[in-house]
Design a protein around this motif. Structure first.
Motif, PDB file in Angstrom:
ATOM      1  N   PHE A 264       0.847  -1.317   0.514  1.00  0.00           N
ATOM      2  CA  PHE A 264      -0.005   0.018   0.123  1.00  0.00           C
ATOM      3  C   PHE A 264       0.596   1.320  -0.437  1.00  0.00           C
ATOM      4  CE2 PHE A 264      -2.629  -3.592   2.032  1.00  0.00           C
ATOM      5  CZ  PHE A 264      -3.652  -2.880   1.660  1.00  0.00           C
ATOM      6  N   LYS A 265       1.707   1.292  -0.224  1.00  0.00           N
ATOM      7  CA  LYS A 265       2.754   2.236  -0.198  1.00  0.00           C
ATOM      8  C   LYS A 265       2.805   3.757  -0.561  1.00  0.00           C
ATOM      9  CE  LYS A 265       7.257  -0.822  -0.209  1.00  0.00           C
ATOM     10  NZ  LYS A 265       8.530  -1.045  -0.607  1.00  0.00           N
ATOM     11  N   LYS A 266       1.646   3.682  -1.904  1.00  0.00           N
ATOM     12  CA  LYS A 266       1.481   4.341  -2.765  1.00  0.00           C
ATOM     13  C   LYS A 266      -0.214   4.971  -2.506  1.00  0.00           C
ATOM     14  CE  LYS A 266       4.839   5.152  -6.229  1.00  0.00           C
ATOM     15  NZ  LYS A 266       5.726   3.630  -6.341  1.00  0.00           N
ATOM     16  N   PHE A 267      -0.416   4.258  -0.975  1.00  0.00           N
ATOM     17  CA  PHE A 267      -1.451   4.858  -0.978  1.00  0.00           C
ATOM     18  C   PHE A 267      -2.155   5.871  -0.592  1.00  0.00           C
ATOM     19  CE2 PHE A 267      -5.088   0.777  -1.736  1.00  0.00           C
ATOM     20  CZ  PHE A 267      -4.540   0.650  -2.819  1.00  0.00           C
ATOM     21  N   LEU A 268      -2.643   6.982  -0.589  1.00  0.00           N
ATOM     22  CA  LEU A 268      -3.147   8.272   0.532  1.00  0.00           C
ATOM     23  C   LEU A 268      -4.199   7.138   1.790  1.00  0.00           C
ATOM     24  CD1 LEU A 268      -4.441  10.479  -2.296  1.00  0.00           C
ATOM     25  CD2 LEU A 268      -2.236  10.964  -1.619  1.00  0.00           C
ATOM     26  N   PRO A 269      -3.605   8.288   2.526  1.00  0.00           N
ATOM     27  CA  PRO A 269      -3.894   7.706   3.942  1.00  0.00           C
ATOM     28  C   PRO A 269      -6.053   7.138   3.831  1.00  0.00           C
ATOM     29  CG  PRO A 269      -2.865   8.882   3.986  1.00  0.00           C
ATOM     30  CD  PRO A 269      -2.514   9.212   3.002  1.00  0.00           C
ATOM     31  N   LYS A 270      -6.525   7.883   2.913  1.00  0.00           N
ATOM     32  CA  LYS A 270      -8.101   8.383   3.154  1.00  0.00           C
ATOM     33  C   LYS A 270      -8.814   6.928   2.096  1.00  0.00           C
ATOM     34  CE  LYS A 270      -9.394  11.152  -0.766  1.00  0.00           C
ATOM     35  NZ  LYS A 270      -7.512  12.065  -1.106  1.00  0.00           N
ATOM     36  N   LYS A 271      -7.914   6.461   1.398  1.00  0.00           N
ATOM     37  CA  LYS A 271      -8.210   5.463   0.827  1.00  0.00           C
ATOM     38  C   LYS A 271      -7.277   3.406   1.638  1.00  0.00           C
ATOM     39  CE  LYS A 271      -9.388   5.978  -3.271  1.00  0.00           C
ATOM     40  NZ  LYS A 271      -8.230   7.208  -4.398  1.00  0.00           N
ATOM     41  N   LEU A 272      -7.297   3.934   3.088  1.00  0.00           N
ATOM     42  CA  LEU A 272      -6.603   2.892   3.615  1.00  0.00           C
ATOM     43  C   LEU A 272      -7.914   2.755   4.629  1.00  0.00           C
ATOM     44  CD1 LEU A 272      -2.866   3.808   4.892  1.00  0.00           C
ATOM     45  CD2 LEU A 272      -3.785   2.013   2.593  1.00  0.00           C
ATOM     46  N   SER A 273      -8.408   1.342   4.710  1.00  0.00           N
ATOM     47  CA  SER A 273      -9.555   0.743   5.981  1.00  0.00           C
ATOM     48  C   SER A 273      -9.153   1.481   7.811  1.00  0.00           C
ATOM     49  CB  SER A 273      -9.713  -0.630   5.349  1.00  0.00           C
ATOM     50  OG  SER A 273      -8.128  -1.104   6.147  1.00  0.00           O
ATOM     51  N   GLY A 274     -10.053   1.025   8.001  1.00  0.00           N
ATOM     52  CA  GLY A 274      -9.012   1.440   9.587  1.00  0.00           C
ATOM     53  C   GLY A 274      -8.123   1.112  10.038  1.00  0.00           C
ATOM     54  N   GLY A 275      -8.361  -0.742  10.119  1.00  0.00           N
ATOM     55  CA  GLY A 275      -6.971  -0.916  10.348  1.00  0.00           C
ATOM     56  C   GLY A 275      -5.726  -0.835   9.475  1.00  0.00           C
ATOM     57  N   LEU A 276      -5.425  -0.636   8.426  1.00  0.00           N
ATOM     58  CA  LEU A 276      -4.410  -0.474   7.797  1.00  0.00           C
ATOM     59  C   LEU A 276      -3.825   1.143   7.567  1.00  0.00           C
ATOM     60  CD1 LEU A 276      -5.426  -1.743   4.061  1.00  0.00           C
ATOM     61  CD2 LEU A 276      -4.083  -3.036   6.046  1.00  0.00           C
ATOM     62  N   LEU A 277      -5.256   1.943   8.767  1.00  0.00           N
ATOM     63  CA  LEU A 277      -4.543   3.467   9.064  1.00  0.00           C
ATOM     64  C   LEU A 277      -3.828   3.035  10.402  1.00  0.00           C
ATOM     65  CD1 LEU A 277      -4.901   6.501   7.892  1.00  0.00           C
ATOM     66  CD2 LEU A 277      -6.810   6.349   9.089  1.00  0.00           C
ATOM     67  N   ARG A 278      -4.229   2.412  11.184  1.00  0.00           N
ATOM     68  CA  ARG A 278      -3.670   2.007  12.492  1.00  0.00           C
ATOM     69  C   ARG A 278      -2.314   1.931  12.218  1.00  0.00           C
ATOM     70  NH1 ARG A 278      -5.181   4.145  17.263  1.00  0.00           N
ATOM     71  NH2 ARG A 278      -7.986   5.114  16.723  1.00  0.00           N
ATOM     72  N   ARG A 279      -2.319   0.648  11.613  1.00  0.00           N
ATOM     73  CA  ARG A 279      -0.778   0.192  11.029  1.00  0.00           C
ATOM     74  C   ARG A 279      -0.373   1.466  10.690  1.00  0.00           C
ATOM     75  NH1 ARG A 279      -1.440  -5.520   8.266  1.00  0.00           N
ATOM     76  NH2 ARG A 279      -3.586  -5.865   8.454  1.00  0.00           N
ATOM     77  N   LEU A 280      -1.048   2.268   9.894  1.00  0.00           N
ATOM     78  CA  LEU A 280       0.102   3.500   9.588  1.00  0.00           C
ATOM     79  C   LEU A 280       0.528   4.395  10.285  1.00  0.00           C
ATOM     80  CD1 LEU A 280       1.047   5.138   7.427  1.00  0.00           C
ATOM     81  CD2 LEU A 280      -0.760   6.605   6.820  1.00  0.00           C
ATOM     82  N   ASN A 281       0.036   4.659  11.651  1.00  0.00           N
ATOM     83  CA  ASN A 281       0.381   5.300  12.476  1.00  0.00           C
ATOM     84  C   ASN A 281       0.644   4.584  13.389  1.00  0.00           C
ATOM     85  OD1 ASN A 281      -0.956   7.557  14.011  1.00  0.00           O
ATOM     86  ND2 ASN A 281      -1.870   6.424  15.409  1.00  0.00           N
ATOM     87  N   ILE A 282       1.105   3.398  12.973  1.00  0.00           N
ATOM     88  CA  ILE A 282       2.259   2.900  14.102  1.00  0.00           C
ATOM     89  C   ILE A 282       3.495   2.801  13.041  1.00  0.00           C
ATOM     90  CG2 ILE A 282       3.119   1.025  15.284  1.00  0.00           C
ATOM     91  CD1 ILE A 282      -0.039   0.100  15.403  1.00  0.00           C
ATOM     92  N   ALA A 283       3.798   2.997  12.164  1.00  0.00           N
ATOM     93  CA  ALA A 283       5.078   3.023  11.173  1.00  0.00           C
ATOM     94  C   ALA A 283       5.855   4.434  11.331  1.00  0.00           C
ATOM     95  CB  ALA A 283       4.365   2.534  10.047  1.00  0.00           C
ATOM     96  N   CYS A 284       4.407   4.666  11.353  1.00  0.00           N
ATOM     97  CA  CYS A 284       5.074   6.649  11.580  1.00  0.00           C
ATOM     98  C   CYS A 284       6.012   6.989  12.819  1.00  0.00           C
ATOM     99  CB  CYS A 284       3.909   7.935  11.445  1.00  0.00           C
ATOM    100  SG  CYS A 284       3.510   7.609   9.857  1.00  0.00           S
ATOM    101  N   GLY A 285       5.654   6.102  13.856  1.00  0.00           N
ATOM    102  CA  GLY A 285       5.718   6.185  15.093  1.00  0.00           C
ATOM    103  C   GLY A 285       6.987   5.728  15.495  1.00  0.00           C
ATOM    104  N   ILE A 286       7.111   4.524  15.257  1.00  0.00           N
ATOM    105  CA  ILE A 286       8.244   3.569  15.377  1.00  0.00           C
ATOM    106  C   ILE A 286       9.830   3.275  13.963  1.00  0.00           C
ATOM    107  CG2 ILE A 286       7.045   2.668  17.094  1.00  0.00           C
ATOM    108  CD1 ILE A 286       8.128   0.595  13.560  1.00  0.00           C
TER     109      ILE A 286
END
Ligand SMILES: Nc1ncnc2c1ncn2[C@@H]1O[C@H](COP(=O)(O)OP(=O)(O)OP(=O)(O)O)[C@@H](O)[C@H]1O
Ligand SMILES: [Mg+2]
Lengths: 313, 356
Positions: A129-151
């Motif tokens: 999903f590297k090229k996806f914009l956040p609004k295209k992600l499901s809730g769960g994937l968005l959370r995962r992105l949120n984590i990736a950004c923090g760590i």
């Protein structure tokens, strides 16, 4: 004695009259996953934001890596990663760009930053999903992105504030696995949640909060020991009379009997041959049942007993 | 560097902001232009014909004759016969008739209709009368014809608009820094706990918004110069330079508002707008008397008010060229930008929030 990564002493934070955190003291040791467990509004986020020097507080001392934490303690901040409760990403940037952006706040070398970005994306399983914009992600994937950004910047100390709220089971497992990997790579982790199971699976030590105070703390097992209930037997059956329930209560070590629509739960304060005894009693009274099983109490039961409140209200 | 690129990308995807900073000034200046163009079209201007009726007993007629010779904006001829002249007026061969009474009384202007030419004649006559009454020598009194006056007014309006475009950049400055503040956005929280110093945050925010703002102003100038073909004369480079410096001051102002006020986003936008309006108001952009009052009562205020510095800069540039006064304005604007940016950093430096 293990090295202390965080030392919190008498932390008190008031929002006007409401005391959100009340003389809270605890330490976090190097390499552990500490669970901060508490129902909504118990002060978990407030505690974390205070530790991070985002919030003012009324009283208390906070040390991280042995030094006092302040808003401009950049050397401390460099070693910290935070995943906030609210998803914090830029809508305008893609998954990869978001992770890269937040990583670049810590890592100035471009090549290293890109390498870390890739690794973080892989860790949370967002490779497709590297090229996806956040609004295209499901809730769960968005959370995962949120984590990736923090760590992504490989911090030594990680705060995760309810990273699994409203997440599907697959994403949740993925997230929990990822967090374990981070710990195995040597990070110290503070993990807040109001899900009992997560703490049981993940955490080395737990602090249970309620109204900004520590209700109990210790390892999973020591907490369970703390609670009076040692065994919990559930009988799946219909229509057990009040009279028979009273009879069960008279059995040895029974703490309480609770009847639901299709179930009957019997709590024991000791683990002996409780199951056999109960089965015998049921047979003797010719009571039919679908299933009967015995469990160790969960942290939820512990919480219930310690605070009189159910965690998942 | 990388983050600058991302910040730009984020800014440019904010369509609303882009509209207000890029398109709005362009639309506004086009409207101004449309309003002024019909009277500023120099080629079409023909001096209105008027006739003055001779009267030997008038002591003022010779004075007027002298003056009329110097005023190109009017085409004055002299006649003796009032009735014949009146017919010309009715046939619209001429715009007006001036009659002189005996002695020192001022002349009367007779016109038939209302229109642009009539207004011009009226204005010039009033102007002449005033200068005579005030006892000034005609040489000292600058009587400008209405065409020039209109063009000057248009210029003032264009300069006010440029100054406003600069200062409204404050909005970009506010929005840009807000993105990095913990109490404004979720990603701001993340930036606040990161290892980036507040000075760098402010700097990146300023640079990002400055690039945005400069692109916007470049578009505005392209539009002004090549589509509207407004002529700023030989001082064009100075006008562009001053505008670029002014834009920086606007952004710094916006950054300061973002850093200093801990309120909701809308309130902050309101404060930014209010602040810039106030600056414009004190600088005389909405009626020149205000600037005069400030100049005499608290002259210091005009030295720290970016709007006042800007209007003064444009004014001195077009009237006296890029001299000392102009450069003082430029330097003061730069100092203003620097000082309030540093204050912003200081405010943010050890910032914690009572609640988030
Ligand atoms: N900005 C605020 N202003 C006033 N009260 C607040 C504010 N933020 C939190 N509170 C109150 O402080 C208490 C603790 O809130 P906090 O967010 O720390 O709880 P939490 O344990 O993180 O809860 P949750 O599980 O819902 O995230 C709550 O009673 C909440 O209502
Ligand atoms: Mg919370």
């Amino acid at each position: 004695m293990a090295e202390k990564v965080i030392e919190v002493k008498k932390l008190t934070k008031k929002y006007k009259e409401l005391t959100a955190v009340d003389h809270l003291s605890f330490d976090v040791e190097k390499g552990e996953i500490l669970g901060l467990l508490g129902p909504n509004g118990s002060g978990k986020s407030t505690t974390i934001n205070s530790i991070l020097s985002l919030l003012t507080f009324d009283e208390g001392d906070i040390k991280i890596f042995g030094e006092e934490m302040t808003p401009d303690a950049l050397e401390i901040k460099r070693r910290i990663g935070v995943v906030f409760q609210d998803v914090a990403v830029f809508e305008e940037l893609t998954v990869w760009e978001n992770v890269n952006y937040f990583c670049s706040l810590y890592i100035s070398d471009k090549a290293t930053c890109e390498k870390y970005t890739e690794e973080a994306i892989k860790l949370v399983g967002l490779g497709d999903f590297k090229k996806f914009l956040p609004k295209k992600l499901s809730g769960g994937l968005l959370r995962r992105l949120n984590i990736a950004c923090g760590i992504a910047h490989k911090p030594k100390l990680i705060f995760l504030d309810e990273p699994t709220v409203a997440v599907d089971p697959q994403s949740r497992n993925n997230i929990l696995e990822g967090i374990k990997k981070l710990r195995d790579n040597g990070a110290t982790i503070v993990y807040t949640t109001h899900y009992m199971e997560e703490v049981e699976i993940l955490c080395d030590r737990v602090i249970i909060l309620d109204h900004g105070k520590i209700v109990a703390s210790g390892t999973n097992d020591s907490l369970k020991d703390l609670a009076k209930i040692k065994e919990k037997i559930t009988v799946e059956t219909r229509g057990i009379s009040k009279k028979f329930q009273d009879e069960i209560k008279k059995l040895k070590d029974v703490v309480s009997v609770k009847s639901g629509r299709d179930t009957l739960v019997v709590n024991y304060s000791d683990t002996r041959k409780n199951l056999a005894e109960l089965v015998n009693l049921l047979e003797k009274n010719k009571i039919k049942y679908e299933k009967i099983y015995s469990e160790r109490p969960t942290l939820n039961d512990v919480f219930l007993e310690l605070t009189g409140k159910d965690l998942r209200d | 560097m990388k983050r600058l690129f991302y910040n730009l990308k984020i800014t440019f995807k904010n369509k609303e902001l882009i509209f207000w900073t890029f398109a709005f000034p362009i639309i506004l200046i086009t409207l101004f232009y449309a309003a002024f163009s019909n009277i500023t079209a120099a080629d079409n201007y023909t001096a209105p014909k008027i006739v003055a009726i001779e009267n030997e007993n008038s002591k003022l007629l010779p004075v007027y004759k002298q003056i009329f010779e110097k005023v190109d904006a009017l085409d004055v001829s002299f006649e003796n016969n009032f009735d014949e002249t009146k017919q010309k007026l009715e046939k619209e061969d001429i715009i007006g008739i001036i009659t002189f009474e005996d002695d020192m009384s001022f002349p009367k202007l007779i016109i038939e209709k209302n229109g642009t030419s009539q207004t011009i004649v009226q204005n010039i006559m009033t102007e002449i009368e005033l200068s005579i009454r005030s006892g000034k020598q005609f040489d000292e009194v600058k009587i400008k014809n209405t065409y020039e006056r209109n063009q000057e007014m248009a210029m003032i309006e264009y300069f006010s608009l440029l100054a406003m475009a600069c200062l409204y950049g404050a909005m970009i400055g506010t929005k840009s820094l807000d993105k990095s503040l913990a109490n404004m956005t979720a990603s701001g929280k993340r930036i606040a706990v990161s290892a980036i110093s507040k000075a760098k945050i402010v700097l990146v925010s300023l640079v990002t918004s400055y690039i945005t703002q400069l692109i916007g102003l470049a578009l505005l100038f392209l539009h002004i110069l090549f589509i509207l073909k407004i002529d700023f004369g030989p001082e064009l480079p100075g006008v562009i330079g001053l505008t670029a410096v002014g834009a920086l001051a606007g952004l710094a102002l916006g950054t300061f508002v973002s850093a200093a006020f801990r309120v909701k986003e809308d309130t902050k936008d309101g404060i930014t707008t209010g602040f810039t309006m106030l600056c414009c108001f004190f600088s005389g952009m909405m009626g020149p008397s205000m600037k005069f009052v400030i100049d005499s009562a608290v002259p210091f205020l005009n030295k720290i008010n970016p709007a006042a510095l800007l209007t003064d800069g444009y004014y001195s540039l077009t009237n006296f060229g890029a001299g000392e006064r102009f450069w003082t304005d430029v330097i003061l604007l730069l100092v203003f930008s620097g000082v309030i940016s540093i204050i912003s950093v200081k405010i943010l430096r050890r910032q914690k929030y009572d609640n988030l």
